[in-house]
Motif scaffolding. Structure first.
Motif, PDB file in Angstrom:
ATOM      1  N   PHE A 516      43.436  31.137  37.846  1.00  0.00           N
ATOM      2  CA  PHE A 516      43.201  32.340  38.455  1.00  0.00           C
ATOM      3  C   PHE A 516      42.398  32.047  39.704  1.00  0.00           C
ATOM      4  O   PHE A 516      42.655  32.479  40.732  1.00  0.00           O
ATOM      5  CB  PHE A 516      42.318  33.428  37.532  1.00  0.00           C
ATOM      6  CG  PHE A 516      42.460  34.696  38.265  1.00  0.00           C
ATOM      7  CD1 PHE A 516      40.930  34.981  38.735  1.00  0.00           C
ATOM      8  CD2 PHE A 516      43.295  35.572  38.419  1.00  0.00           C
ATOM      9  CE1 PHE A 516      40.813  36.068  39.588  1.00  0.00           C
ATOM     10  CE2 PHE A 516      42.949  36.881  38.926  1.00  0.00           C
ATOM     11  CZ  PHE A 516      41.696  37.201  39.742  1.00  0.00           C
ATOM     12  N   GLU A 519      44.044  30.348  42.472  1.00  0.00           N
ATOM     13  CA  GLU A 519      45.267  31.117  43.185  1.00  0.00           C
ATOM     14  C   GLU A 519      44.574  32.091  44.355  1.00  0.00           C
ATOM     15  O   GLU A 519      45.267  32.831  44.809  1.00  0.00           O
ATOM     16  CB  GLU A 519      46.025  32.027  42.268  1.00  0.00           C
ATOM     17  CG  GLU A 519      46.988  31.177  41.461  1.00  0.00           C
ATOM     18  CD  GLU A 519      47.658  32.028  40.434  1.00  0.00           C
ATOM     19  OE1 GLU A 519      48.454  31.566  39.757  1.00  0.00           O
ATOM     20  OE2 GLU A 519      47.257  33.278  40.253  1.00  0.00           O
ATOM     21  N   HIS A 520      43.296  32.027  44.333  1.00  0.00           N
ATOM     22  CA  HIS A 520      42.492  33.057  45.089  1.00  0.00           C
ATOM     23  C   HIS A 520      41.617  32.095  46.213  1.00  0.00           C
ATOM     24  O   HIS A 520      40.850  31.390  45.634  1.00  0.00           O
ATOM     25  CB  HIS A 520      41.318  33.864  44.410  1.00  0.00           C
ATOM     26  CG  HIS A 520      42.591  34.979  43.608  1.00  0.00           C
ATOM     27  ND1 HIS A 520      43.072  34.605  42.595  1.00  0.00           N
ATOM     28  CD2 HIS A 520      42.767  36.331  43.734  1.00  0.00           C
ATOM     29  CE1 HIS A 520      43.816  35.632  41.867  1.00  0.00           C
ATOM     30  NE2 HIS A 520      43.618  36.557  42.942  1.00  0.00           N
ATOM     31  N   ASN A 542      40.180  41.644  42.038  1.00  0.00           N
ATOM     32  CA  ASN A 542      41.224  41.176  41.698  1.00  0.00           C
ATOM     33  C   ASN A 542      41.885  41.053  40.267  1.00  0.00           C
ATOM     34  O   ASN A 542      42.959  41.196  40.012  1.00  0.00           O
ATOM     35  CB  ASN A 542      41.520  39.808  42.588  1.00  0.00           C
ATOM     36  CG  ASN A 542      41.274  39.989  44.151  1.00  0.00           C
ATOM     37  OD1 ASN A 542      41.399  41.342  44.648  1.00  0.00           O
ATOM     38  ND2 ASN A 542      41.061  39.023  44.668  1.00  0.00           N
ATOM     39  N   ALA A 543      41.202  40.749  39.563  1.00  0.00           N
ATOM     40  CA  ALA A 543      41.350  40.487  38.235  1.00  0.00           C
ATOM     41  C   ALA A 543      41.805  41.738  37.554  1.00  0.00           C
ATOM     42  O   ALA A 543      42.707  42.083  36.672  1.00  0.00           O
ATOM     43  CB  ALA A 543      40.310  39.678  37.507  1.00  0.00           C
ATOM     44  N   GLU A 545      42.736  44.529  38.853  1.00  0.00           N
ATOM     45  CA  GLU A 545      43.975  45.044  39.394  1.00  0.00           C
ATOM     46  C   GLU A 545      45.445  44.189  38.662  1.00  0.00           C
ATOM     47  O   GLU A 545      46.370  44.730  38.982  1.00  0.00           O
ATOM     48  CB  GLU A 545      44.118  44.899  41.048  1.00  0.00           C
ATOM     49  CG  GLU A 545      42.819  46.029  41.737  1.00  0.00           C
ATOM     50  CD  GLU A 545      43.077  45.584  43.164  1.00  0.00           C
ATOM     51  OE1 GLU A 545      43.623  44.596  43.834  1.00  0.00           O
ATOM     52  OE2 GLU A 545      42.401  46.315  43.826  1.00  0.00           O
ATOM     53  N   SER A 546      45.070  42.922  38.384  1.00  0.00           N
ATOM     54  CA  SER A 546      46.061  42.233  38.025  1.00  0.00           C
ATOM     55  C   SER A 546      46.237  42.203  36.208  1.00  0.00           C
ATOM     56  O   SER A 546      46.938  41.631  35.845  1.00  0.00           O
ATOM     57  CB  SER A 546      45.886  40.741  38.265  1.00  0.00           C
ATOM     58  OG  SER A 546      44.795  40.383  37.847  1.00  0.00           O
ATOM     59  N   ASP A 548      43.785  41.389  34.069  1.00  0.00           N
ATOM     60  CA  ASP A 548      43.082  40.672  33.524  1.00  0.00           C
ATOM     61  C   ASP A 548      41.621  40.836  33.250  1.00  0.00           C
ATOM     62  O   ASP A 548      40.672  40.536  33.993  1.00  0.00           O
ATOM     63  CB  ASP A 548      43.154  39.051  34.120  1.00  0.00           C
ATOM     64  CG  ASP A 548      42.648  37.945  33.424  1.00  0.00           C
ATOM     65  OD1 ASP A 548      42.109  38.433  32.218  1.00  0.00           O
ATOM     66  OD2 ASP A 548      42.884  36.634  33.434  1.00  0.00           O
TER      67      ASP A 548
END
Length: 627
Positions: A516, A519-520, A542-543, A545-546, A548
């Motif tokens: 993770f 990728e950011h 972001n996590a 929203e994904s 996780d």
């Protein structure tokens, strides 16, 4: 980050990996496990115990003569007509131990400026307890030895060994409230400061006023350079060496030079972290040249307080080189039936054992009780009186500094018997304090981590501000300043409120967290500038929203604690508004908001509600804007 099971396959290596990351059996089965062992909190105590055992076995083996010969080896350094002539043991006690005391001095400076000792309300109980924990053992010893040849050893049972004491509490993990750990660590540091003062004032040889004046002039020079904002490490290294020589020749114990230099070092960064971060972000927009990359490295270095950098660089050398050598050189006592029988009936040995095992318990507990009852301070949150008494027993582990003062108090020669009796007393007392203290902590600490009730008053907010700050993490986060998300793997955390531990949640697997982060783009920012909580808030968002949720919770908590750290350093006292229009505060408030969201996502409704309330109390306008 923690390496994968096959780090030699990483594409980062140009041709082949460094030895430690290679697939050679010695690296896989010895090197990397040893490196991992050095990362755990009780490791320094384990190494110290091992070296003390080796010293005892060596001194009582058929090769006992070699023990005396090795540490009695004459080592001379000559500079023209000037000579420094000492035994190898003296070079360790007077020279290498100055590095240990330098690290202690740096830690004290850091805590006074921005740690637990900067808040009088939190600092009074452990400081008072440390004073009681030094006075009671000294009085017990003096009561048994006044008027005898061993009267000068009253300072021996005053000291607490930080490495051992912290190591014992570390064995119980999250069962020990974080505030209780802060209490013991603050106490141990103040105790060390008291021991240093005792060494400087009472355990000095004949003073040379000329050399003492020289030492004073060197200290004045170091202070002037600090005032002039000179930050060059080599300059202070040269000054430190010169000060050590002057102290050694003056008659004041040379290790005091280490403490003085540690207290002179700045505990605040040269660069403003937020400005440095903004500049780094601007530079990185269009790619980096080699020169700009070097400048980023300087930003990362100079935006961290020198005291933190020094602790990170010198902690392992001090803990795994200096102190083990000290134990090897000083813990070896040639035992015989006659010596052991003499020691068991000696008032020196008895005074040290009673001072450390009983005196620490009585002094720390009684003084803390008085301070709390008078309203001058409060009990560590989540700590009962039985647990406090158990922690006081653990503080009776006096190993390193106690052995050090034993050598100063009696000094060998005609007093060799007293020195041996003192060492036997220190070793026996430390063993008893460790065993009895650990058993007492086991019986009095909560069997499982218990949730603490939410508070709505100022104390709750102030307690929340203390979470993860100062001494609470001096043996882990502060000595390893880069935040490492891979350490979340399999970490079971206690279900407590914001001021201590997060809810009982398993953190993401190492591979998931690494993937993770990789990728950011904020990953580089987080790695180089771990205190910038805005980046962690972005990762948490972001996590979420994904999908996780667990990773989001981990990221948000990290940003929350980084933000508290930054707020504390900027002067926030744990209460009052945190204005949204102040840029450095936004990351904290964003992380707090994401923490509330993530806690709700993983089913921790109470935690989510407390976060939301704390956000609204901190800045209602920001809460409305974020929610």
């Amino acid at each position: 980050m923690t390496q994968s099971k096959e780090p030699w396959k990483s594409p980062i290596w140009r041709s082949e990996p460094a030895f430690l990351y290679s697939r050679r059996p010695l690296a896989r089965y010895v090197g990397r496990p040893a490196a991992a062992f050095l990362q755990i909190e009780p490791a320094a105590g384990v190494v110290l115990v091992a070296c003390a055992v080796v010293a005892m076995l060596w001194a009582n083996s058929p090769w006992a003569a070699s023990y005396t010969a090795v540490w009695g080896l004459d080592v001379t350094f000559a500079f023209g007509d000037f000579e420094l002539h000492h035994t190898l043991k003296d070079w360790i006690n007077d020279g290498l131990m100055a590095i240990f005391f330098f690290v202690v001095g740096v830690e004290i400076k850091s805590e006074i400026v921005s740690g637990e000792l900067s808040n009088p309300r939190n600092a009074v109980p452990p400081i008072a307890a440390a004073a009681g924990g030094m006075a009671a053992p000294a009085l017990i010893y003096a009561a048994l030895n006044t008027g005898t040849a061993g009267a000068g050893g009253w300072g021996i049972p005053m000291a607490t060994d930080i490495a051992f004491a912290v190591g014992v509490l570390a064995l119980f993990g999250s069962r020990i409230p974080s505030a209780a750990r802060i209490f013991l660590l603050t106490l141990a540091i103040v105790d060390d400061l008291g021991a240093i003062a005792v060494i400087a004032v009472f355990y000095t040889e004949d003073l040379s006023m000329a050399w003492l004046a020289t030492a004073g002039a060197i200290i004045a020079l170091a202070i002037v350079l600090r005032v002039l904002n000179v930050w060059s490490g080599p300059v202070y290294l040269v000054i430190g060496v010169l000060l050590w020589v002057a102290m050694l020749e003056s008659g004041v114990h040379a290790t005091i030079a280490g403490v003085v230099m540690g207290l002179i070092i700045s505990a605040r960064p040269l660069l403003d972290p937020q400005v440095a971060h903004a500049r780094a972000q601007e530079m990185a927009k269009d790619g980096l040249t080699a020169e700009e990359t070097e400048q980023l490295v300087k930003f990362a270095r100079d935006a961290v307080p020198p005291t933190e950098r020094i602790q990170a660089r010198n902690h392992r050398f001090s803990s795994f080189v200096v102190l083990p050598l000290f134990a090897l050189a000083n813990a070896g006592v040639a035992l015989s039936s006659d010596l052991f029988a003499t020691a068991l009936t000696s008032t020196v040995t008895l005074g040290i054992i009673l001072g450390l095992v009983v005196g620490k318990l009585v002094g720390i507990t009684s003084v803390t009780w008085i301070v709390v009852k008078l309203g001058w301070g409060r009990m560590p949150t989540g700590t009962t009186w039985p647990l406090l008494a158990a922690i006081s027993m653990v503080a009776g582990i006096g190993f390193t500094v106690a052995l050090f003062i034993t050598e100063l108090a009696f000094g060998g020669g005609d007093a060799r018997l007293l020195t041996d009796e003192g060492k036997i007393g220190v070793l026996c007392a430390s063993f008893l304090a460790a065993v009895i203290g650990a058993l007492a902590v086991h019986l009095t600490a909560p069997k499982t981590p218990q949730p603490e009730p939410a508070h709505e008053d100022e104390r709750a907010v102030e307690d929340a501000a203390n979470a993860g700050l100062g001494l609470a993490h001096c043996c882990s986060q502060r000595l390893e300043p880069r935040v490492r998300p891979d350490l979340w793997r399999d970490a079971v955390l206690a279900p407590q409120n914001l001021m201590s531990q997060p809810p009982a949640t398993k953190m993401p697997e190492d591979t998931e967290a690494r993937k993770f982060l990789d990728e950011h783009t904020p990953e580089d920012t987080v790695r180089r500038y771990p205190w910038f909580c805005a980046a962690w808030a972005r990762l948490a968002k972001n996590a979420l929203e994904s999908g996780d949720d667990v990773a989001a919770y981990a990221y948000a908590r990290t940003g929350y604690h980084r933000g508290l750290d930054q707020l504390r350093r900027s002067g926030w006292k744990g209460h009052g508004p945190i204005p949204w229009d102040h840029k450095p505060n936004r990351g904290f408030l964003k992380s707090l908001h994401q923490l509330s969201r993530a806690a709700a996502a993983i089913g921790e409704a109470d935690e989510a509600a407390r976060c939301a309330q704390f956000l609204r109390d901190s800045d209602p306008a920001a809460a409305d804007a974020l929610t």
